[in-house]
Design a protein around this motif. Sequence first.
Motif, mmCIF file in Angstrom:
data_model
loop_
_atom_site.group_PDB
_atom_site.id
_atom_site.type_symbol
_atom_site.label_atom_id
_atom_site.label_comp_id
_atom_site.label_asym_id
_atom_site.label_seq_id
_atom_site.Cartn_x
_atom_site.Cartn_y
_atom_site.Cartn_z
ATOM 1 N N VAL A 54 55.678 24.365 47.462
ATOM 2 C CA VAL A 54 56.950 24.028 48.113
ATOM 3 C C VAL A 54 56.995 24.754 49.454
ATOM 4 N N TRP A 55 57.251 24.030 50.527
ATOM 5 C CA TRP A 55 57.270 24.635 51.852
ATOM 6 C C TRP A 55 58.700 24.981 52.259
ATOM 7 N N GLY A 56 59.418 24.029 52.839
ATOM 8 C CA GLY A 56 60.809 24.295 53.204
ATOM 9 C C GLY A 56 61.741 23.958 52.053
ATOM 10 N N GLU A 57 62.913 24.607 52.037
ATOM 11 C CA GLU A 57 63.861 24.310 50.958
ATOM 12 C C GLU A 57 65.295 24.561 51.388
ATOM 13 N N VAL A 58 66.188 23.734 50.848
ATOM 14 C CA VAL A 58 67.626 23.934 50.990
ATOM 15 C C VAL A 58 68.052 24.909 49.899
ATOM 16 N N ILE A 59 68.790 25.953 50.289
ATOM 17 C CA ILE A 59 69.171 26.997 49.338
ATOM 18 C C ILE A 59 70.684 27.021 49.165
ATOM 19 N N PHE A 60 71.122 26.844 47.924
ATOM 20 C CA PHE A 60 72.539 26.900 47.579
ATOM 21 C C PHE A 60 72.897 28.276 47.019
ATOM 22 N N PRO A 61 74.164 28.665 47.143
ATOM 23 C CA PRO A 61 74.606 29.971 46.652
ATOM 24 C C PRO A 61 74.898 29.948 45.157
ATOM 25 N N SER A 62 75.204 31.101 44.611
ATOM 26 C CA SER A 62 75.602 31.213 43.207
ATOM 27 C C SER A 62 77.022 31.745 43.071
ATOM 28 N N LEU A 63 77.362 32.818 43.800
ATOM 29 C CA LEU A 63 78.713 33.373 43.711
ATOM 30 C C LEU A 63 79.774 32.353 44.116
ATOM 31 N N GLY A 64 79.409 31.448 45.010
ATOM 32 C CA GLY A 64 80.364 30.457 45.483
ATOM 33 C C GLY A 64 80.906 29.545 44.395
ATOM 34 N N MET A 65 80.241 29.525 43.240
ATOM 35 C CA MET A 65 80.730 28.704 42.132
ATOM 36 C C MET A 65 82.105 29.166 41.634
ATOM 37 N N TRP A 66 82.472 30.394 41.992
ATOM 38 C CA TRP A 66 83.777 30.916 41.573
ATOM 39 C C TRP A 66 84.917 30.433 42.474
ATOM 40 N N ASN A 89 58.638 19.568 50.438
ATOM 41 C CA ASN A 89 59.839 20.322 50.751
ATOM 42 C C ASN A 89 60.823 20.088 49.614
ATOM 43 N N SER A 90 61.879 20.881 49.570
ATOM 44 C CA SER A 90 62.835 20.768 48.469
ATOM 45 C C SER A 90 64.260 20.657 49.001
ATOM 46 N N GLY A 91 64.967 19.650 48.526
ATOM 47 C CA GLY A 91 66.364 19.464 48.903
ATOM 48 C C GLY A 91 67.327 20.162 47.978
ATOM 49 N N ASP A 92 66.788 21.047 47.119
ATOM 50 C CA ASP A 92 67.669 21.708 46.143
ATOM 51 C C ASP A 92 67.000 22.955 45.591
ATOM 52 N N ALA A 152 69.593 11.715 48.940
ATOM 53 C CA ALA A 152 69.706 12.121 47.540
ATOM 54 C C ALA A 152 68.440 12.814 47.069
ATOM 55 N N SER A 153 68.606 13.969 46.420
ATOM 56 C CA SER A 153 67.437 14.688 45.900
ATOM 57 C C SER A 153 67.367 14.569 44.387
ATOM 58 N N PHE A 154 66.142 14.623 43.877
ATOM 59 C CA PHE A 154 65.874 14.511 42.452
ATOM 60 C C PHE A 154 64.758 15.482 42.113
ATOM 61 N N GLN A 155 64.533 15.722 40.814
ATOM 62 C CA GLN A 155 63.392 16.560 40.454
ATOM 63 C C GLN A 155 62.383 15.848 39.542
ATOM 64 N N HIS A 156 62.805 15.304 38.427
ATOM 65 C CA HIS A 156 61.848 14.708 37.496
ATOM 66 C C HIS A 156 61.917 13.184 37.408
ATOM 67 N N ARG A 211 56.922 10.438 52.569
ATOM 68 C CA ARG A 211 58.339 10.279 52.903
ATOM 69 C C ARG A 211 59.208 11.073 51.937
ATOM 70 N N ILE A 212 58.943 10.960 50.647
ATOM 71 C CA ILE A 212 59.785 11.599 49.634
ATOM 72 C C ILE A 212 59.582 13.106 49.585
ATOM 73 N N THR A 213 58.354 13.561 49.781
ATOM 74 C CA THR A 213 58.080 14.990 49.677
ATOM 75 C C THR A 213 58.334 15.750 50.980
ATOM 76 N N GLN A 214 58.214 15.067 52.124
ATOM 77 C CA GLN A 214 58.353 15.792 53.390
ATOM 78 C C GLN A 214 59.234 15.081 54.421
ATOM 79 N N GLY A 215 58.984 13.801 54.646
ATOM 80 C CA GLY A 215 59.633 13.096 55.742
ATOM 81 C C GLY A 215 61.143 13.083 55.687
ATOM 82 N N THR A 216 61.703 12.807 54.517
ATOM 83 C CA THR A 216 63.162 12.743 54.399
ATOM 84 C C THR A 216 63.788 14.087 54.725
ATOM 85 N N PHE A 217 63.189 15.162 54.233
ATOM 86 C CA PHE A 217 63.662 16.520 54.490
ATOM 87 C C PHE A 217 63.657 16.808 55.989
ATOM 88 N N TYR A 218 62.549 16.472 56.671
ATOM 89 C CA TYR A 218 62.448 16.767 58.104
ATOM 90 C C TYR A 218 63.396 15.914 58.932
#
Length: 374
Positions: free
Chosen positions: A90-102, A7-10, A299-303, A353-360
Amino acid sequence: MSKIWTNSGDSHFLEPDDLWQQRLPKRLADLTPRAEKEPDGEWETVHVDGQSFRRKLPSSAAVQFVEESHKPKGVRDARARLADLDKEGVWGEVIFPSLGMWASTFRTPELLKACMRASNEWALEEITAVSDRYVVTAQVSTLDVNDAVEELTWAAEQGFKAVFLPTTPHPSADDWHRSSWEPFWTVAEEAGIVLAFHIGTDPVDMASGGAGQVYRGPGGAVMNYTETTFSGQRAAMKMVASGALDRHPNLRVLISEGGATWVPFLGDRMIEGYRQHHMAVRPKLSRDPKEILFSQIYASFQHDETAVAAYDHMGYKNVMFGSDYPHMEGTFGHTQDTLKGLFDGISDETRLRITQGTFYELFPHVPPVPADAQ
């Protein structure tokens, strides 16, 4: 090795450029951000909420690179996005907006409130309705606390499970550690809504070129990218030290894209400050700051290779992978290679835990990864 599902937190979505203009009454629509490129192609004038400023555009090479990162159709199409996710694992994901940056450039409460409602209604129609794998973050005005509370209450009624917050509120509002935000924390806790702070969202002077333009000259690109991570750490620090999380023990905070190894260090530093400067500390907390941080901050990370070590060796269990789809800093196109490198030789318990459990743990309403996909 077979595909590692995560899953993805970002992640991010690009709304239609004219979303606000199409959904707001003309008197307000005319105040929303509008850019005019100058004939030389190097500068543009941006008009927003009765203000105008001139800013230099990114170089053609940078623009081409950004466009390459946005090629996936799923960045603007929630249905096409599912195919991108399946390919990446990637299964589930948290989705952030783009226009909101304004949002930090607005100065009229009525306008910002209307824009946030328009964005939320559009997201429900165009993203949430497509798949229950999507955790779309609601947007609220941080220009006015009462407006924020009203919109969060409405968002909870519509089924939103997370709310996007900039790491520092609107320049005209109180900062997160102030008591004026207490009603907002109460609504979020009672509704079970996750506070999703995304790094690099401190209010900025848009005329300077946008978020992250702090340094120029030698090392500027690396320094600016690194600088964006610190805002998430400050947001977490404010939520803990002010007692907001201590008063609301069921409130959960996600710091997206900022890595995870900083959490143990910050906990140690805050314990030291609390202990060594106890005579000056206000408010007094019922739990030590590191315990609060470890239990309520995710906390989410990628690399980051060290993020796995934070879980295995530093006692911090709320580590979550995030693909940052489709940004150039993210893993799109090489998510599986990244995951296999991160978890080579790592236990199944840690990986799951890192890929799925924390997200759920934050979003139990998202359906589990199908057994036949794992």
